[in-house]
Motif scaffolding. Structure first.
Motif, PDB file in Angstrom:
ATOM      1  N   UNK A  21       0.822  -1.181  -0.008  1.00 17.07           N
ATOM      2  CA  UNK A  21      -0.031  -0.064   0.113  1.00 17.07           C
ATOM      3  C   UNK A  21       0.708   1.092  -0.025  1.00 17.07           C
ATOM      4  N   UNK A  22       1.817   1.339   0.741  1.00 16.28           N
ATOM      5  CA  UNK A  22       2.691   2.392   0.976  1.00 16.28           C
ATOM      6  C   UNK A  22       3.434   2.546  -0.471  1.00 16.28           C
ATOM      7  N   UNK A  23       3.831   1.418  -0.846  1.00 15.29           N
ATOM      8  CA  UNK A  23       4.675   1.588  -2.320  1.00 15.29           C
ATOM      9  C   UNK A  23       3.930   2.218  -3.413  1.00 15.29           C
ATOM     10  N   UNK A  24       2.454   1.612  -3.533  1.00 13.37           N
ATOM     11  CA  UNK A  24       1.504   2.097  -4.511  1.00 13.37           C
ATOM     12  C   UNK A  24       1.346   3.751  -4.210  1.00 13.37           C
ATOM     13  N   UNK A  25       1.112   4.142  -3.092  1.00 12.89           N
ATOM     14  CA  UNK A  25       0.927   5.489  -2.918  1.00 12.89           C
ATOM     15  C   UNK A  25       2.124   6.519  -3.278  1.00 12.89           C
ATOM     16  N   UNK A  26       3.255   5.940  -3.153  1.00 15.21           N
ATOM     17  CA  UNK A  26       4.623   6.571  -3.506  1.00 15.21           C
ATOM     18  C   UNK A  26       4.661   6.793  -5.096  1.00 15.21           C
ATOM     19  N   UNK A  27       4.315   5.133  -5.721  1.00 17.25           N
ATOM     20  CA  UNK A  27       4.322   5.307  -6.914  1.00 17.25           C
ATOM     21  C   UNK A  27       3.301   6.254  -7.733  1.00 17.25           C
ATOM     22  N   UNK A  28       2.077   6.203  -7.184  1.00 23.54           N
ATOM     23  CA  UNK A  28       1.107   7.445  -7.574  1.00 23.54           C
ATOM     24  C   UNK A  28       1.641   8.673  -7.522  1.00 23.54           C
ATOM     25  N   UNK A  29       2.266   9.075  -6.554  1.00 25.27           N
ATOM     26  CA  UNK A  29       2.820  10.272  -6.302  1.00 25.27           C
ATOM     27  C   UNK A  29       3.935  10.704  -7.432  1.00 25.27           C
ATOM     28  N   UNK A  30       4.625   9.611  -7.579  1.00 28.56           N
ATOM     29  CA  UNK A  30       5.786   9.995  -8.732  1.00 28.56           C
ATOM     30  C   UNK A  30       5.195  10.287  -9.984  1.00 28.56           C
ATOM     31  N   UNK A  31       4.171   9.224 -10.283  1.00 27.83           N
ATOM     32  CA  UNK A  31       3.505   9.281 -11.637  1.00 27.83           C
ATOM     33  C   UNK A  31       2.809  10.530 -11.683  1.00 27.83           C
TER      34      UNK A  31
END
Length: 91
Positions: free
Chosen positions: A51-61
């Protein structure tokens, strides 16, 4: 009149500066963790880490999208600087 204008200007600057505050990395991490907990993930679990990783990936995208959206303004095209030189024949 002048005092109220100065007071208005000072208040406007204060509002603008207050709007420019950003989250520290620790505050952002805590907010992300709270979001994942609100989704029902348990701290320390593999799903929580995902979940934390997906939030960070969304932020970077989102950041990439914003950065590349500036190209719609025409900044990706080369800029030509033209300075005409006038040569007159000698008389």
């Amino acid at each position: 009149m002048m005092t109220s204008l100065r007071l208005f200007a000072l208040a406007s600057v204060a509002v603008l500066v207050a709007g420019c505050q950003t989250m520290t990395p620790a505050e952002r991490r805590a907010a992300d963790e709270d979001k994942c907990v609100s989704y029902g993930f348990r701290r320390g679990s593999e799903r929580f880490a995902e979940c934390l990783q997906r939030i960070e990936l969304d932020r970077r995208a989102d950041a990439r999208s914003l950065r590349y959206s500036n190209y719609n303004w025409g900044w990706e095209r080369p800029v030509y600087v033209v300075r005409p030189v006038v040569v007159r024949p000698k008389s």
